[in-house]
Design a protein around this motif. Structure first.
Motif, short mmCIF file in Angstrom:
data_model
loop_
_atom_site.label_atom_id
_atom_site.label_comp_id
_atom_site.label_asym_id
_atom_site.label_seq_id
_atom_site.Cartn_x
_atom_site.Cartn_y
_atom_site.Cartn_z
N THR A 50 -9.78 8.24 3.84
CA THR A 50 -10.08 8.99 2.81
C THR A 50 -10.04 10.60 3.11
O THR A 50 -9.10 11.32 2.25
N GLN A 51 -9.99 10.85 4.18
CA GLN A 51 -10.91 12.26 4.82
C GLN A 51 -9.19 12.45 5.31
O GLN A 51 -9.34 13.95 5.65
N LYS A 52 -8.30 12.25 6.31
CA LYS A 52 -7.64 12.46 6.69
C LYS A 52 -5.99 11.88 6.62
O LYS A 52 -5.22 12.77 7.59
N LEU A 53 -5.91 11.89 6.36
CA LEU A 53 -4.30 11.03 5.66
C LEU A 53 -4.09 11.39 4.46
O LEU A 53 -5.22 11.06 2.99
N PHE A 54 -3.85 12.49 4.09
CA PHE A 54 -3.29 13.23 2.83
C PHE A 54 -2.10 12.42 2.06
O PHE A 54 -1.07 12.27 2.08
N GLY A 55 -2.80 12.52 0.74
CA GLY A 55 -1.71 12.15 -0.42
C GLY A 55 -1.06 10.85 -0.03
O GLY A 55 0.23 10.76 -1.20
N GLN A 56 -1.61 9.74 0.14
CA GLN A 56 -1.15 8.42 0.50
C GLN A 56 -2.43 7.32 -0.27
O GLN A 56 -2.63 7.02 0.56
N HIS A 57 -2.80 7.68 -1.19
CA HIS A 57 -3.38 6.45 -2.00
C HIS A 57 -2.94 5.21 -2.26
O HIS A 57 -4.55 4.10 -2.07
N ILE A 58 -1.59 4.72 -2.45
CA ILE A 58 -1.57 3.50 -1.96
C ILE A 58 -1.32 2.68 -0.51
O ILE A 58 -2.31 1.71 -0.33
N ALA A 59 -1.34 3.49 0.50
CA ALA A 59 -1.43 2.94 1.66
C ALA A 59 -2.22 2.88 1.92
O ALA A 59 -3.14 2.14 2.95
N VAL A 205 8.30 9.68 -11.53
CA VAL A 205 7.13 9.86 -12.27
C VAL A 205 5.68 11.54 -12.65
O VAL A 205 5.17 12.06 -13.18
N LEU A 206 5.88 12.64 -11.46
CA LEU A 206 5.27 13.41 -11.58
C LEU A 206 6.49 14.35 -12.57
O LEU A 206 6.06 15.15 -12.96
N MET A 207 7.80 14.56 -13.14
CA MET A 207 8.01 15.31 -13.86
C MET A 207 7.85 14.69 -15.15
O MET A 207 8.17 15.33 -16.18
N ASN A 208 7.47 13.65 -15.52
CA ASN A 208 7.21 12.78 -16.41
C ASN A 208 5.73 13.06 -17.34
O ASN A 208 5.46 11.75 -17.92
N GLY A 209 5.14 13.90 -16.46
CA GLY A 209 4.04 14.72 -16.52
C GLY A 209 2.40 13.34 -16.18
O GLY A 209 1.39 14.17 -16.31
N MET A 210 2.74 12.48 -15.32
CA MET A 210 2.03 12.20 -15.19
C MET A 210 1.57 12.45 -13.39
O MET A 210 2.74 13.29 -12.30
N GLU A 211 0.24 11.80 -13.19
CA GLU A 211 -0.01 12.18 -11.44
C GLU A 211 0.59 11.37 -10.43
O GLU A 211 0.69 10.15 -10.71
N ARG A 212 0.72 11.94 -9.60
CA ARG A 212 1.00 10.64 -8.53
C ARG A 212 -0.05 9.58 -8.28
O ARG A 212 0.52 7.93 -7.89
N GLU A 213 -1.40 9.72 -8.67
CA GLU A 213 -2.07 8.44 -8.16
C GLU A 213 -2.33 7.43 -9.22
O GLU A 213 -2.49 6.28 -9.02
N TYR A 249 3.26 -7.24 3.86
CA TYR A 249 2.78 -6.20 3.11
C TYR A 249 3.42 -4.68 3.65
O TYR A 249 4.44 -4.60 4.69
N PHE A 250 4.86 -4.76 2.16
CA PHE A 250 5.72 -3.61 2.60
C PHE A 250 5.00 -2.19 1.74
O PHE A 250 4.40 -1.90 0.32
N ILE A 251 4.59 -1.58 2.50
CA ILE A 251 3.63 -0.33 1.99
C ILE A 251 5.18 1.08 1.73
O ILE A 251 4.72 1.11 3.24
N PRO A 252 4.56 1.34 0.57
CA PRO A 252 5.24 3.02 1.09
C PRO A 252 4.29 4.52 0.02
O PRO A 252 3.33 4.37 0.43
N PHE A 253 5.33 5.17 1.59
CA PHE A 253 4.41 6.14 1.90
C PHE A 253 4.81 7.50 1.38
O PHE A 253 6.28 7.74 1.45
N LEU A 254 3.79 8.31 -0.07
CA LEU A 254 4.64 8.88 -0.83
C LEU A 254 4.90 10.19 -0.51
O LEU A 254 4.62 10.67 0.93
#
Length: 314
Positions: A50-59, A205-213, A249-254
């Protein structure tokens, strides 16, 4: 009972007690394959993700559930097998380190954590058969010593398919292979394959105005597994691991955005005792971003942050 008999008994008891003390001290000072040395810190893993891995809500979500579910539940039917995909600097290696840190008392330094880098450990194509035998022997020997061993394979996109297939017997749904039980082991595969597709999808996703989350695992996992299987420039190409559905699991890192890189820089500065917003913004701004006009994502994620900090701070 004579005085000498009493003395002998007391001496024997003393020797036994000394032996017990030595055993206890030895057990706690020398790494062993037991709960004193290998025990999942579930709260610690959750906090780190939660606190050390940034931008990877799926992972963060999938890895926590996968690891906790495997280690806290009944004996699994097969080893936990994670395949982490994304471009360089997005946190794949870092995540494997966090898992090791919260499972093994010695973290990545544990004798039960084994890291293989394709270009380093298996560089010569003509030695592929030797590599296959060596790899199988190494895995078999280490799981025999400690069933809760972890194997991390980096640069899977550069690994020969024959080597990947050599791992297959250890990942299958079977109780034992040649009298060795592999079900408690953990296999983590790191690969850049699919990174461009993940980035393309995230940008859309971002260009369509949605959040990466808002991005969900099921939006990427199936397409990612097909891409990995069908890409002949990738080590996983047409391997039996995918054909037999042995990857759990195939886990994507954004790809990381400016705000995520800033958090990486901040963490690096704080680790050096530096709290300075001007330096923080300067370093984050100096990183390269793409696409050329929008500059949404970091070219190298957080990978070069320490070296950038060195240049500015020094």
């Amino acid at each position: 009972m004579s005085e000498s008999d009493g003395a002998n008994i007391r001496l024997s008891i003393t020797i036994v007690l000394i032996g017990i003390v030595i055993y206890i001290i030895f057990s706690f000072s020398e790494e062993c394959c037991n709960d004193n040395w290998i025990l999942l810190d579930e709260k610690g893993l959750k906090k780190d993700l939660t606190q050390k891995l940034f931008g990877q809500h799926i992972a963060s979500d999938v890895i926590l559930k996968a690891v906790v579910g495997t280690l806290r539940g009944p004996v699994p039917k097969k080893p936990l097998t994670l395949s982490l995909h994304g471009t360089s600097g997005t946190g794949k290696t870092f995540v494997s380190q966090l898992i090791a840190k919260n499972l093994y008392k010695n973290g990545m330094s544990s004798q039960y954590v084994h890291v293989f880098v394709s270009t380093l450990h298996f560089p010569h194509l003509k030695l592929i058969h030797q590599y296959q035998n060596d790899l199988q022997t190494w895995i078999r020997g280490n799981v025999t010593i400690c069933p809760r061993s972890m194997f991390i394979f980096d640069e899977m996109d550069k690994m020969h398919p024959g080597l990947i297939n050599a791992i297959k017997p250890f990942l299958d749904y079977t109780t034992q292979v040649n009298n060795v039980d592999y079900r408690q082991a953990i296999f983590i595969f790191l690969s850049n394959t699919g990174g461009d597709k993940i980035n393309e999808f995230t940008l859309g996703v971002l260009m369509n105005g949605m959040e990466r989350e808002s991005i969900k695992l099921n939006q990427l996992e199936e397409e990612l597994s097909l891409m990995v299987f069908n890409n002949e420039n990738n080590g996983f190409w047409q391997t039996c691991l995918i054909q037999a559905n042995l990857i759990d699991y195939f886990i994507p890192f954004l790809p990381l955005e400016f705000k995520h890189v800033m958090r990486c820089v901040k963490a690096e500065l704080e680790s050096r005792g530096i709290i300075n917003n001007n330096i923080l913004f300067t370093i984050t701004s100096q990183m390269e971003y793409y696409p050329k006009e929008e500059k949404v994502f970091s070219m190298k994620g957080c990978k070069t942050v320490p070296s950038k900090v060195n240049l500015v701070v020094n």
